[in-house]
Design a protein around this motif. Structure first.
Motif, PDB file in Angstrom:
ATOM      1  N   ALA A 227       0.841  -1.204   0.000  1.00 22.07           N
ATOM      2  CA  ALA A 227       0.000   0.000   0.000  1.00 22.07           C
ATOM      3  C   ALA A 227       0.873   1.250   0.000  1.00 22.07           C
ATOM      4  O   ALA A 227       1.827   1.340   0.777  1.00 22.07           O
TER       5      ALA A 227
ATOM      6  N   MET B  75       0.429   6.105   7.298  1.00 22.00           N
ATOM      7  CA  MET B  75       0.289   4.642   7.284  1.00 22.00           C
ATOM      8  C   MET B  75       1.112   4.045   8.415  1.00 22.00           C
ATOM      9  O   MET B  75       0.698   3.069   9.041  1.00 22.00           O
TER      10      MET B  75
ATOM     11  N   TYR C 236      -3.643   5.078  -5.085  1.00 19.93           N
ATOM     12  CA  TYR C 236      -4.379   3.845  -4.796  1.00 19.93           C
ATOM     13  C   TYR C 236      -5.201   3.336  -5.976  1.00 19.93           C
ATOM     14  O   TYR C 236      -5.919   2.349  -5.843  1.00 19.93           O
TER      15      TYR C 236
ATOM     16  N   ILE D  66      -6.017  -3.450   3.760  1.00 19.02           N
ATOM     17  CA  ILE D  66      -4.564  -3.645   3.787  1.00 19.02           C
ATOM     18  C   ILE D  66      -4.232  -4.571   4.949  1.00 19.02           C
ATOM     19  O   ILE D  66      -4.739  -4.389   6.059  1.00 19.02           O
ATOM     20  N   ASP D  67      -3.386  -5.567   4.693  1.00 16.83           N
ATOM     21  CA  ASP D  67      -3.044  -6.520   5.755  1.00 16.83           C
ATOM     22  C   ASP D  67      -1.996  -5.945   6.703  1.00 16.83           C
ATOM     23  O   ASP D  67      -1.507  -4.834   6.520  1.00 16.83           O
TER      24      ASP D  67
ATOM     25  N   GLY E 235       1.169  -4.514   5.371  1.00 16.67           N
ATOM     26  CA  GLY E 235       1.087  -3.343   4.507  1.00 16.67           C
ATOM     27  C   GLY E 235       0.764  -3.659   3.063  1.00 16.67           C
ATOM     28  O   GLY E 235       0.945  -2.815   2.183  1.00 16.67           O
ATOM     29  N   THR E 236       0.237  -4.860   2.794  1.00 14.74           N
ATOM     30  CA  THR E 236      -0.092  -5.280   1.433  1.00 14.74           C
ATOM     31  C   THR E 236      -1.592  -5.145   1.197  1.00 14.74           C
ATOM     32  O   THR E 236      -2.394  -5.527   2.056  1.00 14.74           O
ATOM     33  N   ILE E 237      -1.964  -4.611   0.044  1.00 21.12           N
ATOM     34  CA  ILE E 237      -3.373  -4.499  -0.322  1.00 21.12           C
ATOM     35  C   ILE E 237      -3.891  -5.902  -0.602  1.00 21.12           C
ATOM     36  O   ILE E 237      -3.346  -6.618  -1.436  1.00 21.12           O
ATOM     37  N   ARG E 238      -4.953  -6.294   0.109  1.00 22.49           N
ATOM     38  CA  ARG E 238      -5.506  -7.652  -0.030  1.00 22.49           C
ATOM     39  C   ARG E 238      -6.898  -7.687  -0.615  1.00 22.49           C
ATOM     40  O   ARG E 238      -7.332  -8.730  -1.098  1.00 22.49           O
TER      41      ARG E 238
ATOM     42  N   ARG F  70     -10.324  -5.107  -2.438  1.00 23.23           N
ATOM     43  CA  ARG F  70     -10.820  -3.819  -2.928  1.00 23.23           C
ATOM     44  C   ARG F  70     -12.266  -4.016  -3.375  1.00 23.23           C
ATOM     45  O   ARG F  70     -12.596  -5.012  -3.989  1.00 23.23           O
TER      46      ARG F  70
ATOM     47  N   ALA G 281      -7.719 -10.510   4.451  1.00 24.93           N
ATOM     48  CA  ALA G 281      -6.475  -9.791   4.752  1.00 24.93           C
ATOM     49  C   ALA G 281      -5.752 -10.380   5.954  1.00 24.93           C
ATOM     50  O   ALA G 281      -4.543 -10.208   6.090  1.00 24.93           O
TER      51      ALA G 281
END
Length: 195
Positions: A39, A54, A143, A154-155, A158-161, A163, A187
């Motif tokens: 993210a 963040m 984004y 976001i997990d 810090g990864t987008i899981r 949407r 996530a």
């Protein structure tokens, strides 16, 4: 003939509202964050004017809800988001951040506060301030937000899981909360980070 002019007018309004040439949009979309990406970092201000980043939520699952006060579907989704937020209120590892974007008014902070107070929404709202050109959409580009409302989960790494874009007005608050809960559970599973 009248239908032809109405059709042309609608197309022109759509094109003009985009404000970015099609080629530039393709380039932006390629650079924007997608599921599996880290993210993008941000620094935004909360309703008290304090900076929020963040990094403040490192190690937590973060639910971002991109919205605006003029967006009917965004506001219609808030009862469901309140149910979802309340489901996780005892979980210190899940954070909900409501990111206000694309406001058209100069007094957008006052409008946000008024809307939240009138509806008794206890949300952590972050406002994307305007740059020197009056633009407010940097975080949307970072984004890959092409429409609102958009929810991004976001997990802890810090990864987008997950949407979700849009809101169906036939969705009950409980159904939306169920969808958000599924996204949070997704996530919470350990998955490798995209290289």
């Amino acid at each position: 003939m009248k239908a032809f002019y109405i059709n042309i007018t609608c197309w022109l309004m759509c094109i003009l509202s985009l404000g970015v040439p099609a080629k530039a949009q393709e380039t932006t979309a390629i650079k924007s964050a997608v599921i599996g990406d880290i993210a993008p970092d941000f620094t935004l201000k909360n309703m008290d004017g304090d900076a929020v980043t963040m990094a403040d939520y490192k190690g937590k699952i973060i639910v971002l809800d991109f919205w605006a006060t003029w967006c009917g579907p965004c506001k219609a989704s808030f009862p469901g988001m309140l149910v979802a937020k309340d489901r996780f209120k005892a979980d210190p590892n899940v954070v909900f951040l409501f990111i206000d974007v694309s406001e058209r008014s100069i007094n957008y902070l006052g409008m946000i506060k008024s809307f939240l107070n009138q509806n008794s929404y206890r949300f952590t709202v972050l406002a994307h301030g305007r740059d020197q050109f009056g633009n407010q959409n940097r975080i949307m580009k970072d984004y890959g937000i092409t429409g609102i409302p958009t929810k991004v989960v976001i997990d802890k790494a810090g990864t987008i899981r997950a949407r979700h874009v849009g809101f169906n007005p036939n969705t009950t608050p409980e159904e939306l909360a169920d969808e958000v809960e599924r996204m949070i559970k997704k996530a919470s599973k350990e998955q490798p980070v995209k290289a």
